[in-house]
Write a protein that holds these residues in place. Structure first.
Motif, PDB file in Angstrom:
ATOM      1  N   LEU A 187     -58.067   9.847 -17.073  1.00  5.85           N
ATOM      2  CA  LEU A 187     -58.114  11.181 -16.492  1.00  5.85           C
ATOM      3  C   LEU A 187     -57.100  11.300 -15.362  1.00  5.85           C
ATOM      4  CD1 LEU A 187     -62.000  11.630 -16.285  1.00  5.85           C
ATOM      5  CD2 LEU A 187     -60.464  12.137 -18.198  1.00  5.85           C
ATOM      6  N   GLY A 188     -56.820  12.545 -15.008  1.00  3.73           N
ATOM      7  CA  GLY A 188     -55.884  12.786 -13.916  1.00  3.73           C
ATOM      8  C   GLY A 188     -54.518  13.185 -14.431  1.00  3.73           C
ATOM      9  N   GLU A 189     -53.503  12.983 -13.594  1.00  4.80           N
ATOM     10  CA  GLU A 189     -52.147  13.342 -14.005  1.00  4.80           C
ATOM     11  C   GLU A 189     -51.735  12.500 -15.202  1.00  4.80           C
ATOM     12  OE1 GLU A 189     -47.680  14.057 -12.141  1.00  4.80           O
ATOM     13  OE2 GLU A 189     -49.324  13.411 -10.839  1.00  4.80           O
ATOM     14  N   ALA A 190     -51.159  13.151 -16.198  1.00  5.65           N
ATOM     15  CA  ALA A 190     -50.801  12.490 -17.445  1.00  5.65           C
ATOM     16  C   ALA A 190     -49.350  12.791 -17.801  1.00  5.65           C
ATOM     17  CB  ALA A 190     -51.723  12.946 -18.570  1.00  5.65           C
ATOM     18  N   LYS A 191     -48.833  12.034 -18.737  1.00  5.96           N
ATOM     19  CA  LYS A 191     -47.471  12.288 -19.204  1.00  5.96           C
ATOM     20  C   LYS A 191     -47.435  13.337 -20.310  1.00  5.96           C
ATOM     21  CE  LYS A 191     -44.788   8.187 -18.068  1.00  5.96           C
ATOM     22  NZ  LYS A 191     -43.840   7.178 -18.593  1.00  5.96           N
ATOM     23  N   ALA A 192     -48.523  13.435 -21.075  1.00  5.07           N
ATOM     24  CA  ALA A 192     -48.485  14.320 -22.232  1.00  5.07           C
ATOM     25  C   ALA A 192     -49.877  14.803 -22.598  1.00  5.07           C
ATOM     26  CB  ALA A 192     -47.862  13.594 -23.418  1.00  5.07           C
ATOM     27  N   CYS A 193     -49.918  15.825 -23.425  1.00  7.67           N
ATOM     28  CA  CYS A 193     -51.160  16.330 -23.998  1.00  7.67           C
ATOM     29  C   CYS A 193     -51.067  16.195 -25.517  1.00  7.67           C
ATOM     30  CB  CYS A 193     -51.360  17.801 -23.626  1.00  7.67           C
ATOM     31  SG  CYS A 193     -50.132  18.921 -24.358  1.00  7.67           S
ATOM     32  N   GLY A 194     -52.153  16.540 -26.198  1.00 13.78           N
ATOM     33  CA  GLY A 194     -52.146  16.557 -27.649  1.00 13.78           C
ATOM     34  C   GLY A 194     -52.048  17.983 -28.157  1.00 13.78           C
ATOM     35  N   GLY A 195     -52.492  18.201 -29.393  1.00 21.94           N
ATOM     36  CA  GLY A 195     -52.375  19.521 -29.997  1.00 21.94           C
ATOM     37  C   GLY A 195     -53.282  20.560 -29.388  1.00 21.94           C
ATOM     38  N   ASP A 196     -54.351  20.132 -28.716  1.00 23.61           N
ATOM     39  CA  ASP A 196     -55.276  21.059 -28.052  1.00 23.61           C
ATOM     40  C   ASP A 196     -55.001  21.017 -26.548  1.00 23.61           C
ATOM     41  OD1 ASP A 196     -56.359  21.098 -30.591  1.00 23.61           O
ATOM     42  OD2 ASP A 196     -57.958  19.700 -30.088  1.00 23.61           O
ATOM     43  N   ALA A 197     -54.618  22.148 -25.971  1.00 20.76           N
ATOM     44  CA  ALA A 197     -54.335  22.184 -24.536  1.00 20.76           C
ATOM     45  C   ALA A 197     -54.188  23.631 -24.086  1.00 20.76           C
ATOM     46  CB  ALA A 197     -53.061  21.410 -24.202  1.00 20.76           C
ATOM     47  N   LEU A 198     -54.509  23.878 -22.811  1.00 19.40           N
ATOM     48  CA  LEU A 198     -54.292  25.189 -22.202  1.00 19.40           C
ATOM     49  C   LEU A 198     -53.018  25.121 -21.362  1.00 19.40           C
ATOM     50  CD1 LEU A 198     -55.594  28.051 -21.779  1.00 19.40           C
ATOM     51  CD2 LEU A 198     -56.444  27.163 -19.604  1.00 19.40           C
ATOM     52  N   MET A 199     -52.125  26.086 -21.557  1.00 18.75           N
ATOM     53  CA  MET A 199     -50.829  26.068 -20.885  1.00 18.75           C
ATOM     54  C   MET A 199     -50.572  27.373 -20.156  1.00 18.75           C
ATOM     55  SD  MET A 199     -48.360  24.268 -23.726  1.00 18.75           S
ATOM     56  CE  MET A 199     -48.913  22.833 -24.642  1.00 18.75           C
ATOM     57  N   ARG A 200     -49.813  27.266 -19.075  1.00 18.59           N
ATOM     58  CA  ARG A 200     -49.326  28.465 -18.390  1.00 18.59           C
ATOM     59  C   ARG A 200     -48.235  29.100 -19.251  1.00 18.59           C
ATOM     60  NH1 ARG A 200     -50.899  28.719 -13.103  1.00 18.59           N
ATOM     61  NH2 ARG A 200     -51.554  26.734 -12.173  1.00 18.59           N
ATOM     62  N   TRP A 217     -42.964  20.558 -13.427  1.00 18.86           N
ATOM     63  CA  TRP A 217     -44.372  20.837 -13.683  1.00 18.86           C
ATOM     64  C   TRP A 217     -45.162  19.544 -13.872  1.00 18.86           C
ATOM     65  CZ3 TRP A 217     -46.171  25.658 -13.123  1.00 18.86           C
ATOM     66  CH2 TRP A 217     -45.279  26.727 -13.262  1.00 18.86           C
ATOM     67  N   LYS A 218     -46.484  19.666 -13.827  1.00 19.63           N
ATOM     68  CA  LYS A 218     -47.356  18.527 -14.051  1.00 19.63           C
ATOM     69  C   LYS A 218     -48.274  18.783 -15.245  1.00 19.63           C
ATOM     70  CE  LYS A 218     -47.497  16.834  -9.276  1.00 19.63           C
ATOM     71  NZ  LYS A 218     -48.373  16.458  -8.129  1.00 19.63           N
ATOM     72  N   VAL A 219     -48.712  17.693 -15.838  1.00 17.62           N
ATOM     73  CA  VAL A 219     -49.669  17.722 -16.949  1.00 17.62           C
ATOM     74  C   VAL A 219     -50.934  17.018 -16.459  1.00 17.62           C
ATOM     75  CG1 VAL A 219     -50.112  17.017 -19.336  1.00 17.62           C
ATOM     76  CG2 VAL A 219     -47.781  17.646 -18.624  1.00 17.62           C
ATOM     77  N   TRP A 220     -52.093  17.584 -16.761  1.00 17.95           N
ATOM     78  CA  TRP A 220     -53.330  17.031 -16.212  1.00 17.95           C
ATOM     79  C   TRP A 220     -54.407  16.917 -17.296  1.00 17.95           C
ATOM     80  CZ3 TRP A 220     -52.425  15.953 -11.117  1.00 17.95           C
ATOM     81  CH2 TRP A 220     -53.455  15.326 -10.411  1.00 17.95           C
ATOM     82  N   ARG A 221     -55.158  15.826 -17.219  1.00 20.18           N
ATOM     83  CA  ARG A 221     -56.279  15.636 -18.141  1.00 20.18           C
ATOM     84  C   ARG A 221     -57.585  15.628 -17.355  1.00 20.18           C
ATOM     85  NH1 ARG A 221     -56.286  14.219 -23.253  1.00 20.18           N
ATOM     86  NH2 ARG A 221     -54.109  13.585 -23.128  1.00 20.18           N
TER      87      ARG A 221
END
Length: 325
Positions: free
Chosen positions: A142-155, A186-190
């Motif tokens: 959890l926390g700051e991540a390098k990437a997301c998968g196919g399911d994600a909420l984006m600005r 930008w940052k990616v977060w889990r």
């Protein structure tokens, strides 16, 4: 209903999985767009009956999930130009009832974060070891991540600032998008919140093999696009696949030629690596063991996936989608 959110769902021949997905989104967003890529199982009619706008892709143009998401987003933005956030979902996933509200609240209080994702779980991990492996794979820190998968909420503004997904990528489009977002500041977060329930429907070894082959292809293409410092995107994963999938086998062959049967002792490197990986796992002995075995075995199809990418690139041929179901 959570306002300011649009949803893009992509799928093909998902049947009841698609119905569950769309039903889980009913009344929870401003608009849902379903992007269909040539279904023959009545998916378009199912989605339309649920009141969802359907976008049927032109299948004369090579299909990729990245292209489907981009076109779905364009359709969504045309209807709702003031939309602030977009949730991307695969059609075989059911969205948790509280996810959209939690994810949007996080983005509202963390303006530097462009993408937020949560816990994706496998619906039927008990049906096969391959489904279980998917569930273990998605249990990431959890926390700051390098990437997301196919399911994600984006600005939406962040997504537009990097021109969305690369439509030509046949795999690994989400991590590649995140590379460009992070490069833009930008940052990616889990989050630890429940996000989606996925139905992999992966019950055969051949399906697992093709999925791993696709991962190898994505590693090779990702390293080609962003492998240079400081990102070094997927260089380590690519090199591990070459080392374990081709380097060690070649070493065993040469050692056997020079040393005879004694050279075959190098085969012990594989079970030793499995034991090393199993010991550092943080789950049950069975789960650690299964994951370790298939992490090592997976280096062979991953290596072949990289070979496939290199052949396509040097032959300048159009990539063909690698599907496992």
């Amino acid at each position: 209903m959570v306002t300011g959110i649009g949803v893009v769902v992509i799928g093909r021949n998902e049947g009841q999985r698609l119905e569950r997905c769309l039903a889980s989104l009913a009344g929870r967003a401003d608009k849902v767009v379903y992007v269909d890529s040539g279904s023959t199982d009545g998916s378009v009619a199912r989605a339309s009956a649920l009141g969802v706008e359907v976008l049927a892709l032109d299948m004369s143009i090579p299909f990729t999930a990245a292209r489907a998401r981009n076109e779905g987003f364009a359709c969504l933005q045309k209807s709702l130009p003031a939309i602030r956030h977009v949730q991307f979902v695969d059609g075989d996933c059911e969205v948790d009832a509280g996810w959209l509200a939690k994810a949007q609240a996080f983005l509202d209080t963390h303006p530097q974060v462009a993408v937020v994702c949560g816990r994706r779980r496998e619906r039927f991990p008990q049906h096969s070891i391959y489904n279980l492996l998917c569930d273990l794979e998605w249990d990431t820190p959890l926390g700051e991540a390098k990437a997301c998968g196919g399911d994600a909420l984006m600005r939406v503004d962040a997504f537009l600032s990097v021109s969305g997904y690369r439509p030509e990528l046949i795999a690994g489009e989400e991590p590649e998008l995140c590379v460009r977002l992070r490069a833009a500041g930008w940052k990616v977060w889990r989050l630890g919140a429940e996000m989606t329930l996925h139905d992999a429907a992966m019950t055969r070894f051949g399906q697992w093999w093709r999925r791993s082959l696709r991962a190898g292809y994505a590693y090779a293409e990702g390293a080609y696009l962003h492998g240079a410092p400081p990102e070094r995107h997927w260089l380590r994963e690519s090199r591990r696949a070459w080392f374990w999938g081709l380097g060690i086998p070649l070493l065993i062959v040469f050692a056997s030629v020079w040393l005879g049967p004694w050279g075959l002792l190098l085969l012990l490197l594989y079970p030793l690596q499995m034991l090393r990986l199993a010991r550092r796992g943080g789950r049950s002995a069975r789960e650690n063991g299964l994951q370790a075995v298939f992490l090592v075995l997976g280096k062979f199809p991953e290596m072949l996936g990289q070979v496939k990418y290199l052949l396509n690139r040097h032959a300048a041929s159009k990539p063909v989608l690698i599907e496992y179901k």
